[in-house]
Design a protein around this motif. Structure first.
Motif, short mmCIF file in Angstrom:
data_model
loop_
_atom_site.label_atom_id
_atom_site.label_comp_id
_atom_site.label_asym_id
_atom_site.label_seq_id
_atom_site.Cartn_x
_atom_site.Cartn_y
_atom_site.Cartn_z
N THR A 170 0.85 -1.20 0.00
CA THR A 170 0.00 0.00 0.00
C THR A 170 0.88 1.25 0.00
N GLY A 171 0.23 2.38 -0.14
CA GLY A 171 0.96 3.65 -0.10
C GLY A 171 1.62 3.89 1.24
N ASP A 172 1.10 3.25 2.27
CA ASP A 172 1.67 3.39 3.61
C ASP A 172 2.78 2.38 3.88
N GLY A 173 3.13 1.59 2.87
CA GLY A 173 4.19 0.60 3.04
C GLY A 173 3.74 -0.69 3.68
N ILE A 174 2.42 -0.90 3.74
CA ILE A 174 1.89 -2.14 4.33
C ILE A 174 1.83 -3.22 3.25
#
Length: 233
Positions: A88-92
């Motif tokens: 994801t964009g959050d690095g998840i």
């Protein structure tokens, strides 16, 4: 018709199913349950849920979640479905289904189908070629003549259409022999003749060069058509 119903129907989205998938899934070793599960995965992915659970898939189908799990494993083993890592964009990190293997398999099936059709067409052209030669010679071809035909096709890579054109040239010239036809094919190949139209033009050019009537001959109409002697150097 209820407009709200139509709007909700359209907002729910639609899954576009390639006709190739509908016509080829059986050849790929899939059955109707496999196909329906793939379509539901496509639907989930389209709605933004890239890794639906077997339970979620089973809710849309008439099979249990356990059977869904089994089919998913089978689809992955058959290399029509894969599980990939996403971020994801959050690095998840997360897992998601990918249908890329399915599209690649369909592309392979289409490519194979085209190759099979090409082979079948080539075999048909070759059979027609032998038939045309026997018709023009008015007899069955000898083993040596059959070997000559096979050599033109396999060793020289001549197109059956070009061989037929050379045969017609020999018939028109009244020199129906394999040696004469071989000379024509050799000359055409050396001069880059690859199509029937190129062969026709090439023959006309050579016949024009080889026919130089004197004035007396030109005054009297010729009853015969001049032909180039392909056997001459």
């Amino acid at each position: 018709m209820d407009k709200k119903l139509v709007v909700s129907w359209m907002e729910a989205g639609m899954v576009q199913v390639p006709n190739l998938l509908l016509s080829k899934y059986k050849q790929m070793g899939l059955d109707e349950k496999d196909l329906m599960l793939l379509l539901n995965i496509m639907s989930f992915i389209q709605s933004g849920k890239e890794f639906p659970t077997p339970e979620e898939l089973a809710e849309r189908m008439t099979i249990s979640s356990t059977e869904c799990s089994g089919i998913l494993r089978k689809l992955i083993q058959k290399q029509v479905l894969s599980i990939e890592d996403g971020v994801t964009g959050d690095g998840i990190h997360f897992e998601k289904y990918s249908l890329t293997p399915l599209w690649e398999r369909l592309a392979d099936e289409l490519s194979l189908e085209k190759k099979v059709k090409k082979i079948q067409q080539t075999l048909q052209d070759e059979n027609d070629l032998y038939t045309v030669f026997e018709q023009e010679f008015g007899r069955p071809l000898s083993p040596m003549e059959c070997e000559n035909l096979a050599m033109w096709l396999d060793d020289d890579g001549q197109d059956p259409v070009i061989i037929k054109a050379a045969l017609r040239e020999a018939v028109l010239a009244g020199k129906l022999s394999f040696r004469y036809i071989d000379r024509i094919l050799f000359n055409w190949k050396r001069n880059g003749v690859r199509t029937v139209e190129q062969a026709r033009k090439h023959g006309i050019q050579f016949r024009q060069k080889s026919h130089h009537p004197d004035r007396k001959t030109a005054e009297s109409p010729s009853k015969t058509i001049p032909f180039y002697n392909w056997l001459e150097p």
